[in-house]
Design a protein around this motif. Structure first.
Motif, PDB file in Angstrom:
ATOM      1  N   TRP A 122      -9.423  33.315  45.342  1.00 38.02           N
ATOM      2  CA  TRP A 122     -10.136  32.059  45.572  1.00 38.02           C
ATOM      3  C   TRP A 122     -11.619  32.200  45.247  1.00 38.02           C
ATOM      4  CZ3 TRP A 122      -8.837  27.158  45.873  1.00 38.02           C
ATOM      5  CH2 TRP A 122      -7.515  26.841  46.166  1.00 38.02           C
ATOM      6  N   GLY A 123     -12.180  33.364  45.475  1.00 35.53           N
ATOM      7  CA  GLY A 123     -13.571  33.583  45.099  1.00 35.53           C
ATOM      8  C   GLY A 123     -13.769  33.485  43.594  1.00 35.53           C
ATOM      9  N   ALA A 124     -12.848  34.113  42.834  1.00 34.52           N
ATOM     10  CA  ALA A 124     -12.917  34.041  41.375  1.00 34.52           C
ATOM     11  C   ALA A 124     -12.720  32.606  40.895  1.00 34.52           C
ATOM     12  CB  ALA A 124     -11.863  34.957  40.764  1.00 34.52           C
ATOM     13  N   LEU A 125     -11.774  31.912  41.516  1.00 32.01           N
ATOM     14  CA  LEU A 125     -11.522  30.516  41.155  1.00 32.01           C
ATOM     15  C   LEU A 125     -12.742  29.652  41.443  1.00 32.01           C
ATOM     16  CD1 LEU A 125      -9.599  28.256  40.264  1.00 32.01           C
ATOM     17  CD2 LEU A 125      -8.751  28.158  42.614  1.00 32.01           C
ATOM     18  N   THR A 126     -13.391  29.891  42.581  1.00 36.42           N
ATOM     19  CA  THR A 126     -14.594  29.128  42.931  1.00 36.42           C
ATOM     20  C   THR A 126     -15.680  29.300  41.880  1.00 36.42           C
ATOM     21  OG1 THR A 126     -14.133  29.307  45.302  1.00 36.42           O
ATOM     22  CG2 THR A 126     -16.403  28.835  44.671  1.00 36.42           C
ATOM     23  N   GLY A 127     -15.864  30.535  41.415  1.00 38.08           N
ATOM     24  CA  GLY A 127     -16.865  30.777  40.381  1.00 38.08           C
ATOM     25  C   GLY A 127     -16.559  30.026  39.099  1.00 38.08           C
TER      26      GLY A 127
END
Length: 246
Positions: A120-125
């Motif tokens: 989810w962190g990668a997706l948020t970026g």
């Protein structure tokens, strides 16, 4: 193979973009394992999507993957994977940039919650970087029987239906409708326990769903169209996601 672009690296795991055909094939193999499809899980959308792989740093083991299809707005929604199963006419007036999240899965032998956080962190970026205003996709329940998910579907009907202005209509030949003649109160604990983690994450951020589930016998799943307007994500949740992504 090109040098992979690292999106996020924290703790035991890193998220990176697929760097070539071998990486995409590895993601397809993980999807086949997770979705238990009879044939290898690949389709024409793979060539149009950005693929993200989450790996354990020490071993290089692929533990999670997903793909992302960027769309310039609702006018081109028919190009999405979801449009095969849902009538998305109501969303065609959405003017902002959209992204379809698909084939999100985690290796069944890896249940570390940090994996989902890194994903989810990668997706948020990616979403922030591309100026995406709506994230959407199909959230899948395992199997094609609705019985194990009756509490989940009732809770979705009561609390999480899409706004009328965006709500997808039926297109697939076989669906499970959430509407019931005699509404009852859903058992929230049972409902949430039976939901896939991806759907719970969407809902926690303000996401919503279609008023029916599609029976997808090829993938051996029931899935619901899930949408999330990024501007509606609570500020506290945004801060948490961006803290992971930063």
């Amino acid at each position: 193979m090109a040098e992979p672009e690292i999106l996020l690296s924290k703790g035991r795991y890193r998220a990176r973009l697929a760097a070539g055909a071998d990486d995409v094939a590895a993601a397809q193999a993980l999807r086949t394992l997770c979705f238990r499809t009879a044939a290898a899980d690949s389709d024409p959308f793979d060539s149009r999507c950005t693929h993200v792989l989450v790996e354990e740093k020490a071993s290089g083991a692929l533990v999670c993957c997903f793909r992302l299809l960027l769309l310039e707005g609702g006018a081109v929604l028919e190009q999405s994977y979801s449009a095969q199963f849902y009538d998305l006419s109501a969303l065609q007036n959405f003017a902002g940039r959209m992204a379809e999240l698909g084939r999100f899965c985690t290796h069944p032998e890896w249940q570390d919650p940090d994996i989902l956080r890194i994903a989810w962190g990668a997706l948020t970026g990616l979403v922030d970087g591309q100026g995406v205003q709506m994230l959407f996709g199909c959230s899948s329940f395992a199997g094609t029987s609705a019985e194990p998910y009756k509490e989940s579907f009732e809770l979705l009907r009561q609390r999480y239906l899409a706004p009328a202005q965006w709500r997808p209509a039926e297109r697939a030949p076989e669906v499970v409708r959430f509407s019931v003649e005699s509404p009852r109160t859903a058992d929230v604990k049972k409902a949430l326990q039976a939901m896939p983690p991806l759907l719970r994450a969407y809902l926690a951020m303000g996401g919503w769903v279609s008023g029916h589930a599609v029976v997808d016998r090829q993938m051996n799943t029931l899935h619901v169209f899930t949408g999330l307007e990024t501007g509606a994500i609570p500020d506290a949740r945004k801060r948490l996601l961006r803290a992971v992504a930063g």
